[in-house]
Write a protein that holds these residues in place. Structure first.
Motif, PDB file in Angstrom:
ATOM      1  N   ALA A 146       0.839  -1.220   0.114  1.00 52.97           N
ATOM      2  CA  ALA A 146      -0.110   0.072  -0.195  1.00 52.97           C
ATOM      3  C   ALA A 146       0.591   1.284  -0.038  1.00 52.97           C
ATOM      4  N   ASP A 147       0.435   2.336  -0.855  1.00 59.06           N
ATOM      5  CA  ASP A 147       1.295   3.513  -0.657  1.00 59.06           C
ATOM      6  C   ASP A 147       1.137   4.433   0.383  1.00 59.06           C
ATOM      7  N   VAL A 148      -0.103   4.316   0.900  1.00 59.42           N
ATOM      8  CA  VAL A 148      -0.514   5.325   2.130  1.00 59.42           C
ATOM      9  C   VAL A 148      -1.310   4.222   3.148  1.00 59.42           C
ATOM     10  N   ILE A 149      -0.770   4.343   4.444  1.00 60.02           N
ATOM     11  CA  ILE A 149      -1.364   3.586   5.532  1.00 60.02           C
ATOM     12  C   ILE A 149      -1.725   4.401   6.402  1.00 60.02           C
ATOM     13  N   LEU A 150      -2.986   4.653   6.668  1.00 62.39           N
ATOM     14  CA  LEU A 150      -3.659   5.357   7.718  1.00 62.39           C
ATOM     15  C   LEU A 150      -3.895   4.605   8.842  1.00 62.39           C
ATOM     16  N   VAL A 151      -3.322   4.895  10.526  1.00 60.47           N
ATOM     17  CA  VAL A 151      -3.359   4.425  11.475  1.00 60.47           C
ATOM     18  C   VAL A 151      -4.439   5.204  12.428  1.00 60.47           C
ATOM     19  N   ALA A 152      -5.606   4.461  12.571  1.00 64.51           N
ATOM     20  CA  ALA A 152      -6.403   5.248  13.574  1.00 64.51           C
ATOM     21  C   ALA A 152      -6.722   4.306  14.761  1.00 64.51           C
ATOM     22  N   MET A 153      -5.918   4.676  15.957  1.00 63.13           N
ATOM     23  CA  MET A 153      -5.784   3.910  16.948  1.00 63.13           C
ATOM     24  C   MET A 153      -5.866   4.973  18.333  1.00 63.13           C
ATOM     25  N   GLY A 154      -5.538   6.223  17.972  1.00 61.83           N
ATOM     26  CA  GLY A 154      -5.378   7.109  19.163  1.00 61.83           C
ATOM     27  C   GLY A 154      -3.915   7.006  19.418  1.00 61.83           C
ATOM     28  N   SER A 155      -3.634   8.121  20.242  1.00 61.40           N
ATOM     29  CA  SER A 155      -2.042   8.475  20.541  1.00 61.40           C
ATOM     30  C   SER A 155      -1.942   7.956  21.927  1.00 61.40           C
ATOM     31  N   PRO A 156      -0.775   7.257  22.297  1.00 61.27           N
ATOM     32  CA  PRO A 156       0.360   7.123  21.563  1.00 61.27           C
ATOM     33  C   PRO A 156       0.342   5.883  20.696  1.00 61.27           C
ATOM     34  N   LYS A 157      -0.563   4.800  20.995  1.00 65.94           N
ATOM     35  CA  LYS A 157      -0.813   3.574  20.337  1.00 65.94           C
ATOM     36  C   LYS A 157      -0.416   3.707  18.939  1.00 65.94           C
ATOM     37  N   GLN A 158      -1.078   4.398  17.990  1.00 69.33           N
ATOM     38  CA  GLN A 158      -0.847   4.388  16.644  1.00 69.33           C
ATOM     39  C   GLN A 158       0.466   4.967  16.304  1.00 69.33           C
ATOM     40  N   GLU A 159       1.159   5.722  17.206  1.00 70.17           N
ATOM     41  CA  GLU A 159       2.532   5.980  16.935  1.00 70.17           C
ATOM     42  C   GLU A 159       3.588   4.906  17.252  1.00 70.17           C
ATOM     43  N   TYR A 160       3.321   4.082  18.296  1.00 66.75           N
ATOM     44  CA  TYR A 160       3.942   2.860  18.478  1.00 66.75           C
ATOM     45  C   TYR A 160       3.915   1.728  17.086  1.00 66.75           C
ATOM     46  N   VAL A 161       2.589   1.827  16.645  1.00 67.34           N
ATOM     47  CA  VAL A 161       2.375   0.892  15.403  1.00 67.34           C
ATOM     48  C   VAL A 161       3.201   1.622  14.308  1.00 67.34           C
ATOM     49  N   ALA A 162       3.029   2.878  14.050  1.00 73.21           N
ATOM     50  CA  ALA A 162       3.692   3.643  12.862  1.00 73.21           C
ATOM     51  C   ALA A 162       5.117   3.431  12.925  1.00 73.21           C
ATOM     52  N   HIS A 163       5.601   3.624  13.930  1.00 74.58           N
ATOM     53  CA  HIS A 163       7.037   3.536  14.356  1.00 74.58           C
ATOM     54  C   HIS A 163       7.657   2.400  13.946  1.00 74.58           C
ATOM     55  N   MET A 164       6.996   0.985  14.066  1.00 72.93           N
ATOM     56  CA  MET A 164       7.444  -0.250  13.726  1.00 72.93           C
ATOM     57  C   MET A 164       7.170  -0.502  12.343  1.00 72.93           C
ATOM     58  N   LEU A 165       6.289   0.071  11.904  1.00 75.06           N
ATOM     59  CA  LEU A 165       5.684  -0.006  10.463  1.00 75.06           C
ATOM     60  C   LEU A 165       6.567   0.580   9.676  1.00 75.06           C
ATOM     61  N   ARG A 166       7.115   1.625   9.989  1.00 75.07           N
ATOM     62  CA  ARG A 166       7.980   2.519   9.194  1.00 75.07           C
ATOM     63  C   ARG A 166       9.238   1.633   8.657  1.00 75.07           C
ATOM     64  N   ARG A 167       9.852   0.836   9.498  1.00 77.77           N
ATOM     65  CA  ARG A 167      11.059  -0.133   9.131  1.00 77.77           C
ATOM     66  C   ARG A 167      10.365  -1.049   8.122  1.00 77.77           C
ATOM     67  N   ARG A 168       9.361  -1.865   8.422  1.00 79.08           N
ATOM     68  CA  ARG A 168       8.841  -2.616   7.499  1.00 79.08           C
ATOM     69  C   ARG A 168       8.411  -2.411   6.265  1.00 79.08           C
ATOM     70  N   HIS A 169       7.869  -0.994   6.226  1.00 79.89           N
ATOM     71  CA  HIS A 169       7.385  -0.766   4.823  1.00 79.89           C
ATOM     72  C   HIS A 169       7.974   0.791   4.632  1.00 79.89           C
ATOM     73  N   PRO A 170       9.263   0.684   4.137  1.00 75.08           N
ATOM     74  CA  PRO A 170       9.787   2.052   3.949  1.00 75.08           C
ATOM     75  C   PRO A 170       9.565   2.806   2.545  1.00 75.08           C
ATOM     76  N   ARG A 171       8.742   2.362   1.777  1.00 76.06           N
ATOM     77  CA  ARG A 171       8.099   3.069   0.665  1.00 76.06           C
ATOM     78  C   ARG A 171       6.917   3.704   0.842  1.00 76.06           C
ATOM     79  N   ALA A 172       6.405   3.330   1.964  1.00 72.98           N
ATOM     80  CA  ALA A 172       4.661   3.789   2.424  1.00 72.98           C
ATOM     81  C   ALA A 172       4.843   5.107   3.073  1.00 72.98           C
ATOM     82  N   LEU A 173       3.761   6.054   3.030  1.00 66.15           N
ATOM     83  CA  LEU A 173       3.507   7.092   3.618  1.00 66.15           C
ATOM     84  C   LEU A 173       2.540   6.456   4.905  1.00 66.15           C
ATOM     85  N   ILE A 174       3.178   6.798   6.121  1.00 63.83           N
ATOM     86  CA  ILE A 174       2.450   6.142   7.107  1.00 63.83           C
ATOM     87  C   ILE A 174       1.748   7.341   8.131  1.00 63.83           C
TER      88      ILE A 174
END
Length: 250
Positions: free
Chosen positions: A154-182
């Motif tokens: 996916a080119d864009v991944i929207l994470v709708a979990m509230g903060s800071p939960k969504q930031e923990y998830v986004a941080h981990m996804l950033r390494r796994r999906h380096p070509r996606a906007l999270i």
């Protein structure tokens, strides 16, 4: 107050996102508001997490006001809820795909349907709303990885979990999906489905959207906005004005 917020307009941000995606470069974008700032002041670990993002934008008028008082003005507020629609339009125009991760009560499904109706040509790669802890466990992230892999890239991944939960998830996804906007988008899926109503344009420009939100969910938001965030707003504005005064004296 320890967080670096990008000084850019909404249009400039979208242009930069479009250029990066065209070059296969992803990013993790945080939409910071006073709730983020208040949480970062209380918890050094959360502050460190936020600072690891690639881009932090001002989703909160007090941040814009503070930047002006300090003499380093941010051109405008870029609301995360509005950015979700902007990114959906961008994906539809460029044939890119979007994945909806998170949400409550099945609204990720209804949000994907609503966005598809609003933006013909938008490719919804998939949606998934898992229950996860804060921070998520390795097994919980493995389930998210499986769901994303099943959908393809996916080119864009929207994470709708509230903060800071969504930031923990986004941080981990950033390494796994380096070509996606999270992007962490909080309760934005509910705006797409109509479960939450956006404040009128004038209310948004006056910086009072928080009051509109609070009236829709007073039991959850009165304490957050009035007891947790308001003192931080006052401190931020005073310290920003004092920075300007001290800079002028030098």
């Amino acid at each position: 107050m320890g967080l670096d917020v990008l000084r850019c307009s909404r249009r400039a941000l979208l242009d930069a996102v479009s250029a990066d995606l065209a070059q296969g470069q992803g990013a993790w974008l945080v939409t910071a508001n006073m709730d983020f700032l208040s949480r970062a002041r209380r918890d050094a670990q959360i502050a460190t997490l936020y600072r690891q993002s690639d881009v932090m934008i001002a989703d909160g008028m007090p941040l814009v006001w503070a930047s002006r008082l300090a003499g380093r003005p941010i051109p405008e507020r870029i609301a995360g809820s509005s950015l979700m629609f902007d990114l959906a339009a961008l994906c539809a125009e460029q044939g890119r795909s979007m994945y909806l991760l998170g949400g409550v009560n099945g609204n990720e499904v209804r949000a994907s349907e609503a966005l598809s109706r609003m933006y013909p040509g938008l490719v919804i790669a998939g949606h998934y709303s898992p229950w996860i802890g804060t921070p998520p466990s390795a097994d919980e992230m493995a389930d998210i990885d499986t769901a994303l892999a099943r959908a393809g890239s996916a080119d864009v991944i929207l994470v709708a979990m509230g903060s800071p939960k969504q930031e923990y998830v986004a941080h981990m996804l950033r390494r796994r999906h380096p070509r996606a906007l999270i992007v962490g988008v909080g309760a934005s899926f509910a705006f797409a489905t109509g479960d939450l109503a956006r404040a009128p344009e004038l209310v948004q420009r006056l910086g009072l959207e928080w009051a509109h939100r609070m009236l829709q969910d007073p039991r959850r938001l009165v304490r957050r906005y009035l007891l947790d965030n308001l003192p931080v707003v006052i401190r931020l504005l005073v310290s920003s004005a004092w920075q300007r005064v001290r800079g002028g004296r030098r």
